[in-house]
Design a protein around this motif. Structure first.
Motif, PDB file in Angstrom:
ATOM      1  N   TRP A 111     -12.600   8.275   0.771  1.00 28.73           N
ATOM      2  CA  TRP A 111     -11.415   7.845   1.500  1.00 28.73           C
ATOM      3  C   TRP A 111     -10.584   6.935   0.594  1.00 28.73           C
ATOM      4  O   TRP A 111     -11.118   6.297  -0.325  1.00 28.73           O
ATOM      5  CB  TRP A 111     -11.796   7.080   2.763  1.00 28.73           C
ATOM      6  N   LEU A 112      -9.302   6.849   0.868  1.00 23.46           N
ATOM      7  CA  LEU A 112      -8.415   5.982   0.101  1.00 23.46           C
ATOM      8  C   LEU A 112      -7.990   4.783   0.928  1.00 23.46           C
ATOM      9  O   LEU A 112      -7.907   4.853   2.156  1.00 23.46           O
ATOM     10  CB  LEU A 112      -7.174   6.755  -0.355  1.00 23.46           C
ATOM     11  N   ALA A 113      -7.702   3.686   0.244  1.00 22.33           N
ATOM     12  CA  ALA A 113      -7.230   2.460   0.886  1.00 22.33           C
ATOM     13  C   ALA A 113      -6.029   1.925   0.130  1.00 22.33           C
ATOM     14  O   ALA A 113      -5.824   2.232  -1.055  1.00 22.33           O
ATOM     15  CB  ALA A 113      -8.346   1.414   0.924  1.00 22.33           C
ATOM     16  N   ASP A 114      -5.231   1.137   0.814  1.00 21.31           N
ATOM     17  CA  ASP A 114      -4.059   0.522   0.194  1.00 21.31           C
ATOM     18  C   ASP A 114      -4.481  -0.268  -1.040  1.00 21.31           C
ATOM     19  O   ASP A 114      -5.435  -1.047  -1.004  1.00 21.31           O
ATOM     20  CB  ASP A 114      -3.383  -0.409   1.197  1.00 21.31           C
ATOM     21  N   GLY A 115      -3.801  -0.025  -2.158  1.00 17.79           N
ATOM     22  CA  GLY A 115      -4.111  -0.731  -3.394  1.00 17.79           C
ATOM     23  C   GLY A 115      -5.044   0.009  -4.334  1.00 17.79           C
ATOM     24  O   GLY A 115      -5.235  -0.419  -5.470  1.00 17.79           O
TER      25      GLY A 115
END
Length: 215
Positions: A111-115
């Motif tokens: 999964w991807l996250a902000d930053g």
């Protein structure tokens, strides 16, 4: 320098983007929504090595060929943000509603996250969490090339729909104005559908997010 080729796929004419590092020829596919044979043909024509699948959000027209392409190329699926997991869990329902054939489930390897940052050869993509169209939508930005892949957040002259479950127009506008505009007016962007544009043009003329809308 990052290079790219837009490949419209399916009856939704969704812009899958084949992106690659001009130095190393390492590549990624952004939002492979369908027609895997067409995508494999484009990869062969360009002559690059795809190392990963990147997803901006969980809607069927953006992820429909993700599992098939990942298996064919033996590469991981990366993204979107975890908040879009419920969309990926409902691909069978999405397929029925959107006129797609039954589609294999999509299970991201990461999964991807902000930053976050994603490497494509020597190029670096910054990840911005930009909810509103969907809660887990992300935008991918190559600051060096002044290029963004915005999925269904922003279009030439319009913005993404917010009438889907957990969509929110006010949140979408905040994502655009608060996270995209500060990147700079010279950023060009590839939308999920339709032609490219740039942030300066949208700040001037887009009826939903132009500067004049905010006084």
């Amino acid at each position: 320098m990052l290079a790219f080729r837009m490949i419209p796929v399916t009856h939704y004419q969704q812009n899958c983007s084949l992106i690659w590092c001009g130095t190393t020829r390492e590549a990624a596919l952004v939002d492979p929504g369908g027609e895997p044979d067409k995508l494999l043909e484009a990869i062969a024509e360009v002559g690059v090595r795809v190392g990963k699948i990147l997803l901006t959000h969980g809607h069927m027209d953006h992820v429909g060929a993700a599992t098939a392409m990942a298996q064919s190329l033996s590469v991981p699926i990366i993204g979107p943000h975890r908040d879009d997991s419920f969309w990926l869990d409902r691909l069978d329902q999405q397929a029925q509603m959107m006129g797609f054939a039954p589609t294999e489930a999509v299970r991201p390897d990461r999964w991807l996250a902000d930053g976050d940052q994603i490497s494509v050869g020597d190029c670096q993509l910054d990840v911005l969490h930009c909810p509103g169209h969907t809660p887990g939508h992300v935008v991918l930005v190559d600051r060096a090339s002044r290029l963004a892949f915005v999925g269904d957040v922003l279009f030439k002259g319009s913005v993404g729909r917010s009438d889907f479950p957990l969509g929110d127009h006010a949140v979408l506008v905040r994502s655009i104005v608060g996270k995209l505009w500060p990147l700079g007016d010279d950023i060009r962007f590839v939308p999920g559908h339709g032609p490219m544009s740039d942030f300066a043009s949208e700040r001037a003329d887009n009826p939903f997010v132009a500067d004049k809308q905010f006084g």
